[in-house]
Structures are given as structure tokens and as C-alpha cells.
Design a protein around this motif. Sequence first.
Motif, PDB file in Angstrom:
ATOM      1  N   GLY A  43       0.678  -1.384  -0.211  1.00 50.47           N
ATOM      2  CA  GLY A  43      -0.249  -0.271  -0.332  1.00 50.47           C
ATOM      3  C   GLY A  43       1.066   1.131  -0.046  1.00 50.47           C
ATOM      4  O   GLY A  43       0.593   2.883   0.016  1.00 50.47           O
TER       5      GLY A  43
ATOM      6  N   ARG B 196      -2.003   3.099  -4.135  1.00 47.06           N
ATOM      7  CA  ARG B 196      -3.647   2.386  -3.699  1.00 47.06           C
ATOM      8  C   ARG B 196      -4.009   3.633  -5.064  1.00 47.06           C
ATOM      9  O   ARG B 196      -5.255   3.432  -4.714  1.00 47.06           O
ATOM     10  CB  ARG B 196      -4.624   1.631  -2.838  1.00 47.06           C
TER      11      ARG B 196
ATOM     12  N   THR C  79      -1.669  -0.956   5.047  1.00 52.41           N
ATOM     13  CA  THR C  79      -1.640   0.997   4.984  1.00 52.41           C
ATOM     14  C   THR C  79      -1.016   1.360   5.739  1.00 52.41           C
ATOM     15  O   THR C  79       0.126   2.261   5.801  1.00 52.41           O
ATOM     16  CB  THR C  79      -2.309   1.244   3.665  1.00 52.41           C
TER      17      THR C  79
END
Length: 262
Positions: free
Chosen positions: A9, A25, A36
Amino acid sequence: MTEGGHADGAYMRRDGAVAIIVLARPERRNAVDAETSARVDALIRAAEADDEIGAIVLTAEGDRAFCSGMDLKEAAQIGPGHGLLPGAGFCGVTERAISKPLIAAVNGAAVAGGLEICLACDLVVAADHAIFGLPEITHGMVAFTGGVQRLAQTLPRAAAMEIILTGHPIDAQRMQALGLVNRVVPAPSLMDETLSLAGLVLANPRSAVTRAKALFEAARDLPLPDAIAEGHARADHLMRSTDSRAGIAAYAGKRNQRRDSE
């Protein structure tokens, strides 16, 4: 990993003494899920611990969104709040103390948690098409990890309440007029302008930059007499450090040279 994205991420790259952390992303408008958030937290900790890094830039892939907040798809499946980290907040940014200058390079929409990230940064450079906002109110929620609180501390009541209570987006130019964005630049120049601003900061002794940032954070919520007292309490570090003595000597030397040449 989806096309254009990253398995974790986010990732980090370097430009000299600047660490550039990139949300990756774009297919999810750089919404932040738990993975993330943990990844960005780890990257910030690594950048903080690296003595060769003097400033941190946070940006994102694509040109549509800087960050659209929490990943609502994940939230619908497992519940909201999984991108919040104890002591660090949303995306590892909104509730943590970072000693090095943190600069947002906003390449698109910065809404919900995305705006909260920007509000937690020290400096913000925005592409001219960027928009900002706290749309949580329209979904029956409140931006509680720094959004409402920082707006309350930084803006006049009416301006803050409009952002908080309407949920409507605000363009980059208006954000600059409110003092929440430092520079608005053409999108193709975003990273160059951000690195230029970082370079102006890094042209100064790093110890002075770190101490000035720390004094600001300590003083901003204090009554002025207490804030002044806080400065005096730190005077030995702020004015009598090795860097400050070298700076005073260099300045005095330049003045003497000018006088001798006159």
C-alpha cells in the motif's frame, strides 16, 4: 497487488536528504486500509531513525487522489478504525509527534482522513486541481483523529465550522487563502516545487530546524507568557548550540569582510 499499486500500500524512495513516502493504491483513490496504515507507520519510523534524512515528503500515486480517507470497503467488512494506530493515529500520521519536517505533496483529492493527514503536516504543497474536505458528516460520522480538532486550533470559528458541518469540498486556492496550504502549483510541477520547499528548509542547520519545530509544538497551545517562558527554558539549546555559535561566527566574519572592503 493491482496494476499501479503496491503490495504493502505504500513505499519510500529517496531524493538526497528527503525521504518520499508514497501511498500506492490509486485504484482505491489511495484509501488507507490497515495494511497501508501499518506500512506508512513503519516507513515514517525508519525515516525518523535515519540520520541522513532531514525531511519527509508524503504524497501518492496518480493524479486523482492524494488520499480519500479510510478504506470503506474494508470498514464495511471488518468494521471502521483498523487504520488507526495507537500513538500514531490514522495512517501512522495524524496523532504522532514527528521530529523532522513533514511535507504533504497533494496530487489530488485530500478528503476525510486525507485532509487529516494534511493538517498533521508542517507544510503543504498542492496541485492546482486538488480539493480538500471532511465529508464524514454527510455519512453520519465525525473526523475525530485530528480533523475537527486541528481546524478548531488553526481557523476562525466560521471558516472551520463550514468545513466541518457542511462536508463540502474546498479547492486548493481557498485552502491557501485560509492558511492551510503553503503553495498551489501546476500539477506537473508538484514534486519539483515540493522538493524545492524542502531544500529551503534543509539549507538551515538541522538541529535548529528540529528545535524550532519542537518549540512551536510546545508553545502553540500555551498562553503567550508561558510560551515565552518555554523559549527561555530552552535557550541554551536554541541559542548556544554548536550550530548557533558557528552561525554567529560566520555571520560576524562576513560583516567584517564587507567592512574591510568598503
